[in-house]
Design a protein around this motif. Structure first.
Motif, PDB file in Angstrom:
ATOM      1  N   GLY A 250     -24.922 -14.435 -33.236  1.00 25.04           N
ATOM      2  CA  GLY A 250     -24.362 -13.241 -33.851  1.00 25.04           C
ATOM      3  C   GLY A 250     -24.861 -11.977 -33.190  1.00 25.04           C
ATOM      4  N   SER A 251     -24.219 -10.864 -33.520  1.00 29.49           N
ATOM      5  CA  SER A 251     -24.665  -9.557 -33.033  1.00 29.49           C
ATOM      6  C   SER A 251     -26.093  -9.311 -33.489  1.00 29.49           C
ATOM      7  CB  SER A 251     -23.757  -8.457 -33.596  1.00 29.49           C
ATOM      8  OG  SER A 251     -22.423  -8.607 -33.161  1.00 29.49           O
ATOM      9  N   GLY A 252     -26.952  -8.905 -32.563  1.00 30.96           N
ATOM     10  CA  GLY A 252     -28.308  -8.547 -32.919  1.00 30.96           C
ATOM     11  C   GLY A 252     -29.324  -9.638 -32.670  1.00 30.96           C
ATOM     12  N   GLU A 376     -30.603  -6.675 -28.576  1.00 26.27           N
ATOM     13  CA  GLU A 376     -31.526  -7.745 -28.209  1.00 26.27           C
ATOM     14  C   GLU A 376     -30.850  -8.919 -27.524  1.00 26.27           C
ATOM     15  OE1 GLU A 376     -33.502  -5.535 -31.574  1.00 26.27           O
ATOM     16  OE2 GLU A 376     -31.478  -6.269 -31.170  1.00 26.27           O
ATOM     17  N   THR A 377     -29.579  -9.153 -27.838  1.00 31.18           N
ATOM     18  CA  THR A 377     -28.866 -10.296 -27.264  1.00 31.18           C
ATOM     19  C   THR A 377     -27.489  -9.890 -26.770  1.00 31.18           C
ATOM     20  OG1 THR A 377     -28.032 -10.913 -29.457  1.00 31.18           O
ATOM     21  CG2 THR A 377     -30.045 -12.014 -28.700  1.00 31.18           C
ATOM     22  N   ALA A 378     -27.008 -10.644 -25.805  1.00 32.07           N
ATOM     23  CA  ALA A 378     -25.643 -10.513 -25.304  1.00 32.07           C
ATOM     24  C   ALA A 378     -25.053 -11.917 -25.286  1.00 32.07           C
ATOM     25  CB  ALA A 378     -25.635  -9.903 -23.904  1.00 32.07           C
ATOM     26  N   GLY A 392     -22.823  -6.585 -28.639  1.00 31.23           N
ATOM     27  CA  GLY A 392     -23.665  -7.690 -28.198  1.00 31.23           C
ATOM     28  C   GLY A 392     -23.034  -9.053 -28.265  1.00 31.23           C
ATOM     29  N   LEU A 393     -21.727  -9.145 -28.489  1.00 33.41           N
ATOM     30  CA  LEU A 393     -21.081 -10.460 -28.603  1.00 33.41           C
ATOM     31  C   LEU A 393     -19.623 -10.381 -28.199  1.00 33.41           C
ATOM     32  CD1 LEU A 393     -21.641 -13.147 -31.267  1.00 33.41           C
ATOM     33  CD2 LEU A 393     -19.290 -12.458 -30.790  1.00 33.41           C
ATOM     34  N   PHE A 413     -18.066  -7.495 -22.005  1.00 35.80           N
ATOM     35  CA  PHE A 413     -19.405  -6.910 -22.067  1.00 35.80           C
ATOM     36  C   PHE A 413     -19.387  -5.431 -21.710  1.00 35.80           C
ATOM     37  CE2 PHE A 413     -21.463 -11.254 -21.909  1.00 35.80           C
ATOM     38  CZ  PHE A 413     -22.041 -11.128 -23.161  1.00 35.80           C
ATOM     39  N   GLY A 414     -18.475  -5.036 -20.829  1.00 29.43           N
ATOM     40  CA  GLY A 414     -18.344  -3.611 -20.519  1.00 29.43           C
ATOM     41  C   GLY A 414     -18.022  -2.782 -21.743  1.00 29.43           C
ATOM     42  N   HIS A 415     -17.360  -3.402 -22.707  1.00 30.24           N
ATOM     43  CA  HIS A 415     -17.033  -2.687 -23.945  1.00 30.24           C
ATOM     44  C   HIS A 415     -18.270  -2.303 -24.750  1.00 30.24           C
ATOM     45  CE1 HIS A 415     -12.745  -2.319 -24.191  1.00 30.24           C
ATOM     46  NE2 HIS A 415     -12.535  -3.601 -23.945  1.00 30.24           N
TER      47      HIS A 415
END
Length: 651
Positions: A250-252, A376-378, A392-393, A413-415
């Motif tokens: 998930g995001s984060g 923190e995450t991608a 992040g997702l 990811f550019g978004h």
């Protein structure tokens, strides 16, 4: 119209005599209208004329606490959301508006009823929508509780017993919600059946606050299809309860790894966080081996995530995931985690086994070139979604491979920079996120692995068929009213080409990059309007670009620069130029001499203020054999036959 210009700015009008050849001269008519302001871009206390937030700029905030559970047997998600809303505006608010985007998936939603009979990319299931209950709203800690609310299509209005005070007043809104997870979620979310089970891609999954700003007040455009999102920033704390054998990304940041990962998986997770090479957390052979990877072997487990200063969240869950990860190295010395989850069908070195490599490279490039990645995450998630982005997702298509997978991964990811960091209004100005993102993707693709998947977006003239088409539409069209056949050009390609021209042809890389980086930094986690972008780019780059914004971004005309003739004159040459298009441009020319040497000269755009023709005195002792406008073919000049002298077939 008879528009004449003076001789190259070299000779003054008072010494022109009959002995001169018939060079173009300045007439009484001019093109000043093309260079005049076309939008009201005057500054005020909220938004300055330099394109920065003004001293009175404000924006509201929304923090979320969410707990949901997945019922895999019935494909439903249900839970509770509590929103803490901060009213930083200068007026008290009697109510707030929320977005209920799952209500798009009903037979009588505005989005369903405005979908063409033949369908389009934004088709969606129509047997869903929210069930909302236990609405409770109050101002402050001790305020009276109100349950008054109104739901209309994808919007929800929640009233308070007393107004939320201006300039920092706080309120809370809580409610229970549930919905059936659509299988076809408008190519943005949904569920996919694979060999080993279901993949759930959750987006637009919780009630979220609409933006209240000084431009529109409440931004309450309905969720129809092409128009995406406009959201406030805040902090998210959310928990997702799923069957014990599921993996959730998930995001984060994952807050409770010891509760949801086995000791072996925790060890691999820590190893991946320190590795520049991709590390398997769950290998293809281990998809079903819950003894190795999960701390529980029955019931459910709750995954806990947090993300700060974000405008949205998304997550994915499945018991069919391969899971791998690697370290992202950021310019500040910080690190983040790139991770990918995908089914067995997507496995392979020509496919999703390189997803984390792609993700890491993309995030590292944009962080170094423009602005550091803040989360923190991608996470890259394989689903039956052609490509969709959240903080992040990403969701990318599970059948994508090679260059296609790189392209969609890098784009999504550019978004994170547009519109997740720079929070533009996607419902109205798709070009400010899709176009800007397509522009930065061009350079990222060229940089990746020594150009393994190099971009050809700078070959702008291959799009001339669209630029000369009678059915073309302007960049400034709202996405929901743009013909879906034109949306790719209107929202993505044409604005990206505009920025390429601005960087490579008009301003040059140094001036452009200074301005673009400053724009991102200035408007990070804020809500810029188009005029803020225009003003900021002009002020930092030091250039009046009204003619360019008006012609390319708010017009539907074209570029057509040409060489009408070249005449010997006094041992030198006069190059006679003509502008047959509706968008003026500087004129970059490459002159080739008889000895094979070459020289480039650039004339400023202001030559066209005086008319549609211009004569330039080119001083040289060499014999000219050829002259070419735009030798690198950066600008999409629609007439390939008049930009070269002598005239030759365009190659």
């Amino acid at each position: 119209m008879n528009k004449l210009s003076i001789l190259g700015g070299i000779l003054s009008t008072f010494i022109l005599t009959a002995s001169f050849p018939a060079f173009s001269q300045q007439g009484k008519d001019n093109n000043q209208k093309d260079f005049s302001e076309f939008l009201d871009r005057k500054g005020n206390s909220y938004r300055s004329a330099s394109g920065k937030p003004g001293e009175a700029y404000w924006q509201n905030a929304a923090d979320y606490q969410i707990e949901v559970a997945l019922d895999e047997a019935n494909h439903t998600l249900s839970g509770k959301v509590t929103i803490t809303y901060t009213n930083n505006s200068p007026e008290a608010l009697d109510f707030i508006w929320l977005q209920l985007e799952q209500n798009r998936f009903t037979p009588d939603s505005r989005g369903t009823l405005t979908t063409p009979i033949q369908g389009n990319r934004y088709n969606g299931d129509t047997d869903g929508g929210y069930a909302i209950s236990q609405v409770a709203a109050k101002v402050g800690v001790k305020g009276a509780v109100s349950s008054k609310h109104l739901i209309d299509d994808t919007r929800m209005q929640v009233w308070f017993a007393e107004p939320i005070p201006a300039k920092g007043g706080k309120a809370t809104v809580s409610m229970n919600f549930s919905f059936k997870v659509p299988q076809k979620g408008m190519d943005r979310m949904g569920r996919l059946k694979v060999k080993d089970g279901w993949i759930y891609a959750f987006a637009q999954w919780y009630p979220k606050v609409a933006v209240f700003d000084e431009i529109e007040g409440w931004n309450v455009e309905p969720y129809l299809g092409a128009g995406e999102f406009y959201l406030e920033y805040g902090n998210f704390d959310y928990k997702v309860t799923v069957p014990y054998n599921h993996i959730v990304v998930g995001s984060g940041k994952l807050m409770n790894p010891t509760e949801v990962l086995s000791k072996e998986l925790q060890s691999r997770y820590a190893k991946a966080a320190q590795s520049d090479q991709t590390v398997y957390l769950v290998s293809p052979e281990e998809i079903k081996n819950t003894q190795l990877t999960r701390p529980k072997q029955n019931g459910t487990v709750t995954w806990h995530f947090r993300i700060q200063n974000a405008r949205d969240i998304a997550f994915a869950t499945s018991h069919s995931f391969i899971w791998d990860a690697a370290r992202i190295n950021l310019p500040s010395g910080k690190t983040a985690l790139a991770q990918s989850v995908y089914p067995l069908e997507s496995n392979g070195q020509d496919a999703w086994s390189r997803s984390t490599e792609y993700s890491k490279a993309s995030i590292e490039y944009y962080s170094k070139q423009w602005y550091e990645f803040p989360y923190e995450t991608a996470s890259n998630v394989a689903a039956e979604i052609n490509g969709m982005e959240y903080p992040g997702l990403n969701f990318c298509h599970y059948n994508s491979k090679g260059e296609s997978l790189w392209g969609v991964t890098d784009h999504e990811f550019g978004h994170n920079w547009f519109p997740m960091i720079v929070g533009t209004n996607e419902r109205r100005y798709a070009w400010m996120d899709e176009g800007f993102n397509s522009f930065i993707n061009h350079y990222s693709s060229n940089a990746f692995n020594n150009g393994e998947y190099a971009s050809d977006l700078n070959q702008t003239r291959r799009f001339n068929g669209y630029f000369t088409s009678e059915s073309r539409e302007g960049i400034d069209n709202y996405p929901d009213v743009t013909d879906t056949r034109n949306l790719g050009m209107v929202a993505y390609i044409k604005p990206a080409i505009g920025l390429i021209m601005l960087r490579e042809y008009i301003l040059g890389p140094e001036r452009f990059d200074n301005a673009f980086r400053s724009y991102i930094k200035t408007w990070a986690y804020k809500h810029p309007q188009p005029t803020d972008f225009f003003n900021h780019m002009e002020n930092v780059a030091g250039e009046n670009l009204s003619w360019f914004w008006k012609g390319w971004f708010y017009g539907n005309g074209n570029i057509d620069l040409g060489i009408s003739s070249i005449q010997p004159y006094g041992g030198n040459y006069v190059i006679n130029l003509i502008n047959k298009g509706t968008i003026p441009m500087p004129v970059l020319m490459e002159v080739t001499f008889e000895d094979g040497s070459k020289e480039r000269i650039k004339l400023p755009v202001e030559i066209w203020q005086r008319g549609d023709s211009w004569s330039h005195l080119f001083k040289t002792s060499k014999k000219i054999t050829a002259v070419e406008i735009d030798p690198d073919k950066v600008i999409p000049d629609i007439d390939l036959g008049n930009d070269h002298w002598p005239v030759e077939i365009y190659k």
